[in-house]
Structures are given as C-alpha cells and as structure tokens.
Design a protein around this motif. Structure first.
Motif, PDB file in Angstrom:
ATOM      1  N   ASP A 181       0.987  -1.142  -0.048  1.00 15.40           N
ATOM      2  CA  ASP A 181      -0.151   0.014  -0.254  1.00 15.40           C
ATOM      3  C   ASP A 181       0.874   1.056  -0.118  1.00 15.40           C
ATOM      4  OD1 ASP A 181      -3.181   0.689   0.806  1.00 15.40           O
ATOM      5  OD2 ASP A 181      -1.793   2.205   1.443  1.00 15.40           O
ATOM      6  N   GLU A 182       0.632   2.228  -0.673  1.00 11.84           N
ATOM      7  CA  GLU A 182       1.359   3.425  -0.865  1.00 11.84           C
ATOM      8  C   GLU A 182       1.482   4.075   0.491  1.00 11.84           C
ATOM      9  OE1 GLU A 182      -0.193   6.379  -3.645  1.00 11.84           O
ATOM     10  OE2 GLU A 182      -2.169   5.542  -3.488  1.00 11.84           O
ATOM     11  N   ASN A 183       0.569   3.942   1.309  1.00 15.16           N
ATOM     12  CA  ASN A 183       0.554   4.666   2.799  1.00 15.16           C
ATOM     13  C   ASN A 183       0.725   3.667   3.725  1.00 15.16           C
ATOM     14  OD1 ASN A 183       0.351   7.520   1.861  1.00 15.16           O
ATOM     15  ND2 ASN A 183      -1.986   7.051   1.574  1.00 15.16           N
ATOM     16  N   TYR A 184       1.573   2.633   3.487  1.00 13.90           N
ATOM     17  CA  TYR A 184       2.064   1.677   4.393  1.00 13.90           C
ATOM     18  C   TYR A 184       2.021   2.075   5.860  1.00 13.90           C
ATOM     19  CZ  TYR A 184       3.462  -2.887   5.879  1.00 13.90           C
ATOM     20  OH  TYR A 184       3.623  -4.317   6.793  1.00 13.90           O
ATOM     21  N   SER A 185       3.186   3.146   6.023  1.00 14.46           N
ATOM     22  CA  SER A 185       3.600   3.422   7.485  1.00 14.46           C
ATOM     23  C   SER A 185       2.304   4.154   8.136  1.00 14.46           C
ATOM     24  CB  SER A 185       4.742   3.975   7.426  1.00 14.46           C
ATOM     25  OG  SER A 185       4.854   5.183   6.402  1.00 14.46           O
ATOM     26  N   ASN A 186       1.751   4.972   7.341  1.00 15.88           N
ATOM     27  CA  ASN A 186       0.604   5.837   7.745  1.00 15.88           C
ATOM     28  C   ASN A 186      -0.424   5.031   8.536  1.00 15.88           C
ATOM     29  OD1 ASN A 186       1.435   8.060   7.244  1.00 15.88           O
ATOM     30  ND2 ASN A 186      -0.185   8.567   5.610  1.00 15.88           N
ATOM     31  N   TYR A 187      -0.710   3.715   7.896  1.00 18.62           N
ATOM     32  CA  TYR A 187      -1.799   2.733   8.589  1.00 18.62           C
ATOM     33  C   TYR A 187      -1.285   2.480   9.629  1.00 18.62           C
ATOM     34  CZ  TYR A 187      -4.087  -1.458   9.306  1.00 18.62           C
ATOM     35  OH  TYR A 187      -5.156  -2.561   9.741  1.00 18.62           O
ATOM     36  N   PHE A 188       0.032   2.052  10.025  1.00 19.44           N
ATOM     37  CA  PHE A 188       0.214   1.773  11.246  1.00 19.44           C
ATOM     38  C   PHE A 188       0.411   2.799  12.406  1.00 19.44           C
ATOM     39  CE2 PHE A 188       1.579  -2.139   8.788  1.00 19.44           C
ATOM     40  CZ  PHE A 188       1.275  -3.017   9.472  1.00 19.44           C
ATOM     41  N   ILE A 189       0.930   3.881  11.921  1.00 22.47           N
ATOM     42  CA  ILE A 189       0.822   5.034  12.746  1.00 22.47           C
ATOM     43  C   ILE A 189      -0.634   5.297  13.365  1.00 22.47           C
ATOM     44  CG2 ILE A 189       1.075   7.628  12.934  1.00 22.47           C
ATOM     45  CD1 ILE A 189       3.225   7.253  10.456  1.00 22.47           C
ATOM     46  N   TYR A 190      -1.490   5.238  12.310  1.00 25.62           N
ATOM     47  CA  TYR A 190      -2.767   5.447  12.612  1.00 25.62           C
ATOM     48  C   TYR A 190      -3.512   4.137  13.632  1.00 25.62           C
ATOM     49  CZ  TYR A 190      -3.478   8.717   8.849  1.00 25.62           C
ATOM     50  OH  TYR A 190      -3.198   9.658   8.067  1.00 25.62           O
ATOM     51  N   PHE A 191      -2.807   3.430  13.413  1.00 26.53           N
ATOM     52  CA  PHE A 191      -3.213   1.850  14.249  1.00 26.53           C
ATOM     53  C   PHE A 191      -2.812   2.073  15.606  1.00 26.53           C
ATOM     54  CE2 PHE A 191      -3.695  -2.488  15.335  1.00 26.53           C
ATOM     55  CZ  PHE A 191      -4.664  -2.907  14.453  1.00 26.53           C
ATOM     56  N   ASN A 192      -1.492   2.337  15.385  1.00 23.02           N
ATOM     57  CA  ASN A 192      -0.757   2.429  16.962  1.00 23.02           C
ATOM     58  C   ASN A 192      -1.372   3.663  17.825  1.00 23.02           C
ATOM     59  OD1 ASN A 192       1.352   0.422  17.625  1.00 23.02           O
ATOM     60  ND2 ASN A 192       2.172   1.227  15.772  1.00 23.02           N
ATOM     61  N   PHE A 193      -1.733   4.823  16.969  1.00 27.85           N
ATOM     62  CA  PHE A 193      -2.397   5.763  17.664  1.00 27.85           C
ATOM     63  C   PHE A 193      -3.954   5.333  18.268  1.00 27.85           C
ATOM     64  CE2 PHE A 193      -4.841   9.790  17.575  1.00 27.85           C
ATOM     65  CZ  PHE A 193      -4.246  10.353  18.444  1.00 27.85           C
ATOM     66  N   PHE A 194      -4.453   4.609  17.415  1.00 35.02           N
ATOM     67  CA  PHE A 194      -5.811   4.182  17.917  1.00 35.02           C
ATOM     68  C   PHE A 194      -5.768   3.330  19.301  1.00 35.02           C
ATOM     69  CE2 PHE A 194      -8.738   0.486  18.414  1.00 35.02           C
ATOM     70  CZ  PHE A 194      -9.625   1.102  18.534  1.00 35.02           C
ATOM     71  N   VAL A 195      -4.478   2.485  19.020  1.00 36.28           N
ATOM     72  CA  VAL A 195      -4.352   1.510  20.348  1.00 36.28           C
ATOM     73  C   VAL A 195      -4.108   2.371  21.577  1.00 36.28           C
ATOM     74  CG1 VAL A 195      -3.150  -0.267  21.302  1.00 36.28           C
ATOM     75  CG2 VAL A 195      -3.809  -0.506  18.919  1.00 36.28           C
ATOM     76  N   PHE A 196      -3.662   3.320  21.388  1.00 35.52           N
ATOM     77  CA  PHE A 196      -3.085   4.140  22.595  1.00 35.52           C
ATOM     78  C   PHE A 196      -4.483   5.030  23.203  1.00 35.52           C
ATOM     79  CE2 PHE A 196      -2.208   8.912  23.357  1.00 35.52           C
ATOM     80  CZ  PHE A 196      -1.849   8.556  24.357  1.00 35.52           C
ATOM     81  N   SER A 197      -5.078   5.414  22.190  1.00 37.22           N
ATOM     82  CA  SER A 197      -6.273   6.537  22.376  1.00 37.22           C
ATOM     83  C   SER A 197      -7.141   5.169  23.131  1.00 37.22           C
ATOM     84  CB  SER A 197      -7.065   6.922  21.359  1.00 37.22           C
ATOM     85  OG  SER A 197      -6.361   7.176  20.233  1.00 37.22           O
ATOM     86  N   MET A 198      -7.420   3.993  22.736  1.00 33.05           N
ATOM     87  CA  MET A 198      -8.621   3.145  23.288  1.00 33.05           C
ATOM     88  C   MET A 198      -7.979   2.720  24.806  1.00 33.05           C
ATOM     89  SD  MET A 198     -11.258   1.458  22.582  1.00 33.05           S
ATOM     90  CE  MET A 198     -12.105   0.576  23.839  1.00 33.05           C
ATOM     91  N   LEU A 199      -6.589   2.514  24.763  1.00 40.70           N
ATOM     92  CA  LEU A 199      -6.130   2.299  26.312  1.00 40.70           C
ATOM     93  C   LEU A 199      -6.131   3.554  27.212  1.00 40.70           C
ATOM     94  CD1 LEU A 199      -2.670   0.372  25.479  1.00 40.70           C
ATOM     95  CD2 LEU A 199      -4.922  -0.589  26.230  1.00 40.70           C
ATOM     96  N   LEU A 200      -6.024   4.725  26.536  1.00 37.26           N
ATOM     97  CA  LEU A 200      -6.631   5.960  27.484  1.00 37.26           C
ATOM     98  C   LEU A 200      -7.904   5.820  27.987  1.00 37.26           C
ATOM     99  CD1 LEU A 200      -4.498   8.156  28.020  1.00 37.26           C
ATOM    100  CD2 LEU A 200      -5.366   9.557  26.340  1.00 37.26           C
ATOM    101  N   LEU A 201      -8.838   5.538  27.025  1.00 37.00           N
ATOM    102  CA  LEU A 201     -10.121   5.275  27.486  1.00 37.00           C
ATOM    103  C   LEU A 201     -10.405   4.300  28.500  1.00 37.00           C
ATOM    104  CD1 LEU A 201     -12.913   5.025  24.708  1.00 37.00           C
ATOM    105  CD2 LEU A 201     -13.201   4.089  26.903  1.00 37.00           C
ATOM    106  N   VAL A 202      -9.835   3.238  28.311  1.00 28.90           N
ATOM    107  CA  VAL A 202     -10.155   2.003  29.363  1.00 28.90           C
ATOM    108  C   VAL A 202      -9.429   2.075  30.553  1.00 28.90           C
ATOM    109  CG1 VAL A 202     -10.987   0.494  27.526  1.00 28.90           C
ATOM    110  CG2 VAL A 202      -8.760   0.591  28.257  1.00 28.90           C
ATOM    111  N   MET A 203      -8.246   2.558  30.563  1.00 26.09           N
ATOM    112  CA  MET A 203      -7.495   2.606  31.843  1.00 26.09           C
ATOM    113  C   MET A 203      -7.646   3.857  32.622  1.00 26.09           C
ATOM    114  SD  MET A 203      -6.105  -0.052  31.325  1.00 26.09           S
ATOM    115  CE  MET A 203      -4.924  -0.398  32.857  1.00 26.09           C
ATOM    116  N   SER A 204      -8.407   4.860  32.162  1.00 27.68           N
ATOM    117  CA  SER A 204      -8.583   5.904  32.723  1.00 27.68           C
ATOM    118  C   SER A 204      -9.087   5.897  34.337  1.00 27.68           C
ATOM    119  CB  SER A 204      -9.174   7.123  32.006  1.00 27.68           C
ATOM    120  OG  SER A 204     -10.724   6.713  32.026  1.00 27.68           O
ATOM    121  N   SER A 205      -8.827   6.677  35.352  1.00 26.19           N
ATOM    122  CA  SER A 205      -9.678   6.547  36.527  1.00 26.19           C
ATOM    123  C   SER A 205     -10.298   7.674  36.839  1.00 26.19           C
ATOM    124  CB  SER A 205      -8.339   6.591  37.556  1.00 26.19           C
ATOM    125  OG  SER A 205      -7.654   7.835  37.786  1.00 26.19           O
TER     126      SER A 205
END
Lengths: 639, 110
Positions: free
Chosen positions: A115-139
């Motif tokens: 894919d021409e934006n191969y690394s973009n995909y993984f940047i977004y993906f990792n960013f999503f994982v971080f956001s999701m963990l922020l959501l679930v781990m917050s106190s």
C-alpha cells in the motif's frame, strides 16, 4: 511491596508504548521500508501485550484489588486530575486491546502489503491503540473523555484511509458526525456529574452515588447513554457502522468489531454502581438494545457485501450487550464483549483473507465454493460462525446463554424481552449460516480456480483467534465463575442479576442452543440445498412476503433513507432558510443598519464643520450667550 | 458736605470698569467674527483677553480679595505663550499662501 510498586508504574508503559511507536514511525516515515515498520510495530505491540499480561497476573495475585495512579492534579477545586487505574474491568480490556492489537497487526502486515501509505496505516493503528487504552485505563471521566474523542479521531482516520475513494471519505465524515451527536450527550453528562460531585474520579463518584437524588442519576445516565449509543452504534445512531466498512478490513476488525465500538458497553459497566439506581435508564438500555439487536439482525439477512453482513452482525451483538446491562447482568455484558471480540475479530480477519484472495472483491454473490481453494480460512470462518450462533461449547454459546438467562431471571416484562432476544439469537444463526454458505459452499457459477489460500501471515492469526473462539468461553461458565471473580471489586456495591438455578437454567440453555441450531438449519435449507427452488413458491403464495422481507432487510427498513430525508435534507433546508433569514436579514441587516446610521448622521453633523474659523467663532459666541442666559435664568441656590 | 456728596457721585465705580471691559470684549468678539485677516483676528483675541483681565482686577478690587489679581498673572503668561505660538502659525500661513486670510484655510471642513 516490590510487586505493588512495580505494578504501579509498569502498566503505564503498555499504555504509552503504542503512542511512542506511532511517533517513532511518524518521525522515520521516509526512512523505514515495510520490513522495518513491521519490525518496530510488531515488537512494540508484543512488548505492550507482555507488560499487560504481566500486570494482569500481578493484579490477579493481588486478588483484583485495583491500583489507582494519579499522575498529577490539574485543578484542585473542582477536583480534576490526570490518572489511571488498573482493576479487574480495565485489566480485561488492557489484555484484550493489546493482545488483539498484536494479532491484527500481524495480519495487517500481509493485508496492507504494497500500500502506498503503508507506514501511515500503522501510525494510525498504534495511535488508535493508545487512544483506546487511554479510554479504558483512565481513573476518571476526563481522561476517559480524551480517549473517547481520540478513538473517534483515529477511527475517522482509518475509515477514510483510502481517502481517494469518495465513498471512504464520505463514510469517515458520516462516522465522525454521528459520533458527535453521541459525544454531545456524553459531554453534557460529564458537566452534570461535575456539578453534582465536584470531581471526575470514578471511585469518588461511584462511592458517593447515594448522596445524589435518583432524578439526577437518571439524568446523568441518560446523557451518558446517548454517548454510549453513538460510540457503540446503537439504534438510532447506528447507521455509521455499516458505512465504516470502507476502511481497511483489519482496522475494521479491531476498531469496528472488537474494541472501539464496545467502549459504550465498557463505560456503562464502569458506571454500573450509578446505573443501578435508575430504573428508567436500565429499562431504556434494554429496550434500545433489543430494538438494535433485532433490527440489525434483520438487516443482516439480505446484505451482499461480505463486510456489511459482519457490520450489522456487530451492531446486533452490541445490542445483546446493552440488553445484558439493562437487565443488570454486567458480568454477562463484559463476558459477551470478550467472546465477541475474539470471534468477530476472527470473522473480520477471515473476511479480510477472502477479500485479499479475491483481489478486493467484496460481493458475496460473486464468491461461492471457496472452501476447496481456501480450506484454512473456510474452517476458521466456520468456527467463528458456529461461535457467534451460540453452538456449544464454543465461546458465543456461554456468553449469549448467560445474557438470555439473566434477562429471563428479571421476570415480569423481561419475559417478553427474553423471547425477543431469543428471536435475535435465531436470526443471528440464520444470517451467519447464510453468510458462510454463500461464500464457501454454494456454487454461484463463478470460476475460482485462480484463487489461492491466503498467505501464512494471514492464516496464523486466523488459527490463533479460532482457538480462542473455541475456548475463551470457559472463563465464565455456570460451573466456573472466573470473570465474576475478576470483576468482583468493580461490582462490589452493585446488585447483579443472578442466573436462575437448576432445571430452569438447563431449559433456557437448551432453548438458546435450539434457536442457534434452527437458524443454521434454515440457512442450510435455503442456501445449502436451495429448498425454495425445489418447491413451487407460487403454490404457497410465499413469493411476495419473501421479496418484501428481502427488500426491507436490504434497505434496513428504509431507516437510512428516512434519516437522509428527515435529518439531512430537512436540516439542509432549515440551514438554508436560517442563512437567508437570520443571517442575511437579521444579523447582516442589523450590522449594516448600525453602519449606515452612523454614516448618515455623521454626514449631517459634519456639515457644521465648515472649516471657516469665523463660523466657529460665531458658534462659540452663541454658546457663550446661551451660558449667560442660563446663568441668569437659574435661580440662586442658597448654600 | 453737599460738595462731598457731588464728588462721591462722580466717583468711578466698579460698574464703569465692568462696562468698559464688556465693551472691549464685544469689540474683540465682533472683530473675530467680521475680519478675515489672521493678524487682526489675533489682535482681537488679545483685546478679549485684556477685557477679561480688566474684569478680574475690578472684581478683585471690589471684593477686596487678591485671587482675581493672581488670575490676571496667569492669563498674561498664557497670553504671552499664545502669542509665540500664534505668531509662528501666522508666519507659516503667510509663507504658504502670501495672504493672511483665514477663509482660504478651510481644509478641515466636514
């Protein structure tokens, strides 16, 4: 002591590791080729999962008594701080998100190849994982809200990842806008919470829930519920999820099946100590969950896009989770969330493998008979189909049965709800059976000799998820209440609906298995041996109702068209009128009036400014005269 | 006694001074309104200022208080400063248009 200290800080690592990975990949975007990107993102994901697993084990040794870490206090009054928590509930989500993130990224390395934006995909993906963990781990609600918005953003980025396709760009916008409606409610809910509790901290709020009147709690719950409806694609805010399938399939597997869309369920379980005080909110959750489960299951039975069937299926299963929450079965909701995450991720990845092998063809009418070409994918999709249909001993059976039994245990009007939920379970088995048969079994007259099995990077995640989909159900069975033990601290003060005992439970289980089997068998009759072609439909006068059902299902009861007509076109007309009347005439008019008024009066008054010094002298003299006259005319004031 | 009375009647009272000041002021004011030569107008201003000075002094004498005379000194100082600035302006007007008519100078009209 050592264990506690290490637990305190180490789980933060697994939250921020994906974020660091995203930044690292972003900075080295030009430098890294696909192999280097794979190396970093996969190792980071694995490390993140390992830390999560370690934290979970330490938490288990600590008997699931959670830890709260306050990074810093932002505002002292009202008490707002940035903090994270690791307890049973967030621990499960931590493992789930990091684990699935690794498996799905492994799959993605093959799916997104070249894919021409191969690394973009993984940047977004990792960013999503971080956001999701922020959501679930917050106190507290604030950090959760940050995560809540950030998953919305990263979901938008991934849905419209192939933004050159107009449909993908549109779908991303639609998801974002519809989520705004929900977030609006969530934000208002947060404001009411801050007003009443003077803090955002979960524990302080949930422990003080008795101090606030039931009406306030209902109000808070209803607004938060709106947020949950938006994020978890519940009726009436569900129509963005089927469109979101324009994104890359592995991203759909993680975001729009396993994790992000369950954020609403997670949030409602998080506030369950609050929710239990409001009967109205609980009833509404059940009713809307039920409507969603039935409507989405009905819509799934005549879809032809391989991913849209799964999208409607996801909406329907999320409806099941909402039903469970409404019925007070919070453990069952989380249980179904976990099992669903595995088998739905499996089904999506399987669909991704099929799409990949079919050279990005998504219409299931053009597939058929792929079982011989793709044996591993076919068998794993089969496992997923059986799991979601609720066939024992696969994962879906245990969780769905627990939900059904809990709804039944509430009694009263919940008997009707139970029957309808059973109907939704039957529909689930039917459309999933149809889905599998149309892709892998039925001969649609297309030549598929050039189709090969997906590469190993795809089939291995499938096998892994397949194994989980079979066995994950055993974490919480009527014989072994594992998940209840994990969540016992979270649900300490919560009245949880208990399952019926003995023979009732067995009868309910048999009925739910029956619904699953019946659905599969009917699907087999229609799409396996094509019964309707062998009998004369004219004779039974069945042609019209079947076509009607097909039409309504394909168009989702025309709800989308109704929504477009009523909200989109209506809103467009309204805004156009507002633009002309309010903006053009009222606002522009008043502004223009003020300016022209000043202009005209100044033109009149400026004629007195002749520039002739002698005229000014005359004015001066006249006013002097006036002053003298006034001075004489004013009666003397006696001091 | 009668002679004394007659002398007393002919005495120049404060009213005379005030009347003179009013006449001077009116002459200055009318000059300001009628004449268009900047220099003449300037002299009219001086005339008005001095009329006011006269009023101050006579009032001061009449009431037996010193404040009026103090004010006259202020007015004189201000007038001196004003003369400096005003003459400079008039000279620059002359340089610009070779006449002292103020009616030509109506660039500040509305």
């Amino acid at each position: 002591m050592w264990q506690e200290v290490s637990l305190d800080f180490i789980f933060l690592l697994s939250i921020f590791l994906p974020f660091l990975t995203a930044i690292f990949l972003f900075l080295n975007k030009k430098l890294f080729n696909e192999l280097m990107t794979n190396f970093f993102t996969l190792n980071a994901a694995l490390l993140s999962f390992a830390i999560a697993a370690y934290s979970f084990v330490v938490l288990a040794l600590n008997k699931f008594n959670g830890v709260n870490i306050e990074l810093f206090q932002w505002i002292s009054n009202p008490d707002i701080s940035i903090g994270f928590t690791l307890d049973g509930l967030s621990g499960i989500m931590l493992i789930l998100v990091t684990g699935l993130s690794f498996v799905i990224q492994l799959f993605s390395t093959s799916y997104m190849e070249k894919d021409e934006n191969y690394s973009n995909y993984f940047i977004y993906f990792n960013f999503f994982v971080f956001s999701m963990l922020l959501l679930v781990m917050s106190s507290n609600f604030l950090v959760m809200f940050f995560g809540w918005e950030l998953v919305g953003l990263s979901s938008y980025l991934l849905i419209s990842f192939w933004s050159k396709k107009p449909a993908a760009a549109k779908a991303g916008n639609k998801a974002f806008v519809i989520n705004r409606v929900g977030d609006f409610g969530f934000l208002i809910g947060l404001m009411i919470i801050l007003d009443n509790f003077n803090t955002f901290d979960f524990y302080k709020i949930l422990n003080n829930s008795n101090e606030v009147s039931e009406n306030t709690i209902t109000l808070i719950s209803l607004f938060l519920l709106l947020g949950a409806f938006g994020k978890s694609a519940q009726f009436p805010l569900f129509s963005w999820l089927p469109d979101a399938m324009e994104g890359p399939t592995p991203a759909s597997a993680l975001i729009h099946a396993a994790t992000m869309v369950t954020a609403g369920v997670f949030m409602l379980v998080r506030i369950s100590p609050l929710l239990q005080h409001s009967n109205l909110a609980s009833l509404l959750i059940t009713v809307f969950g039920l409507i969603t489960a039935l409507l989405a299951a009905f819509s799934a039975i005549n879809q032809y896009d391989i991913k849209k069937v799964l999208a409607y299926s996801t909406i329907s299963q999320l409806g099941f989770m909402f039903i469970a929450i409404g019925a007070g079965a919070y453990v069952a909701a989380i249980f179904h969330l976990v099992t669903h995450a595995f088998f739905k991720a499996l089904l999506f990845l399987g669909a991704g493998a099929v799409i990949h092998s079919m050279h990005h063809e998504q219409d299931i009418r053009k597939m058929g008979g792929l079982r011989k070409q793709m044996p591993i994918t076919a068998s794993m999709m089969g496992v997923g189909t059986l799991a979601i249909s609720g066939i024992p001993p696969l994962a879906g059976f245990w969780s769905k049965d627990e939900i059904l039994a809990s709804v039944f245990a509430n009694g009263g009007i919940y008997y009707i709800f139970w029957a309808l939920t059973l109907g939704a379970a039957f529909l689930t088995a039917f459309y999933m059976g149809r889905h599998w048969l149309l892709i892998f079994e039925k001969d649609n007259g297309f030549e598929h000799s050039d189709i090969n099995e997906a590469p190993k990077a795809m089939t291995r995640p499938l096998l892994l998820l397949g194994i989980f989909s079979i066995f994950i159900g055993f974490i919480n069975t009527p014989f072994f209440h594992g998940l209840e033990k994990v969540l016992h601290v979270n649900l300490e003060n919560v009245e949880v609906t208990h399952l019926p005992e003995g023979i009732t439970l067995v009868v309910l289980a048999v009925l739910s298995i029956g619904a699953g089997f019946t659905g599969l068998i009917i699907a087999f009759l229609f799409f396996g041996i094509e019964l309707h072609k062998r009998i004369d439909l004219q004779k039974f006068k069945l042609e019209y109702p079947i076509n009607l059902i097909k039409d309504l299902s394909f168009n989702v009861l025309y709800l989308n068209k109704f929504g477009n007509l009523f909200f989109v076109s209506g809103m467009k007309n309204l805004t156009r009128k507002v633009a002309v009347v309010v903006d053009g005439m009222l606002i522009d008019g008043s502004v223009n009036f003020v300016s022209t008024a000043f202009n005209k009066t100044s033109k009149i008054t400026s004629t007195t400014q002749t520039g002739m010094v002698r005229n000014y002298v005359v004015y001066f003299g006249l006013f002097l005269l006036l002053l003298i006259v006034l001075f004489i005319a004013t009666p003397m004031v006696q001091s | 006694m009668t002679r004394r009375k007659e002398i007393a009647m002919l005495e120049v009272t404060t009213d005379w001074y005030l009347s003179l000041a009013a006449i001077l002021f009116t002459i200055g004011f009318l000059g300001m309104m009628i004449r268009k030569n900047a220099l003449i107008m300037f002299m009219c201003i001086e005339l008005m200022l001095n009329a006011v000075n006269l009023t101050f002094i006579s009032a001061s004498k009449h009431f037996g208080q010193i404040e009026g005379q103090v004010f006259v000194f202020f007015v004189l100082v201000v007038a001196a400063a004003e003369v400096v600035v005003g003459l400079a302006i008039i000279v620059s007007i002359f340089r610009k248009q070779s006449s002292a008519s103020v009616d030509v100078l109506n660039v500040a009209r509305g």
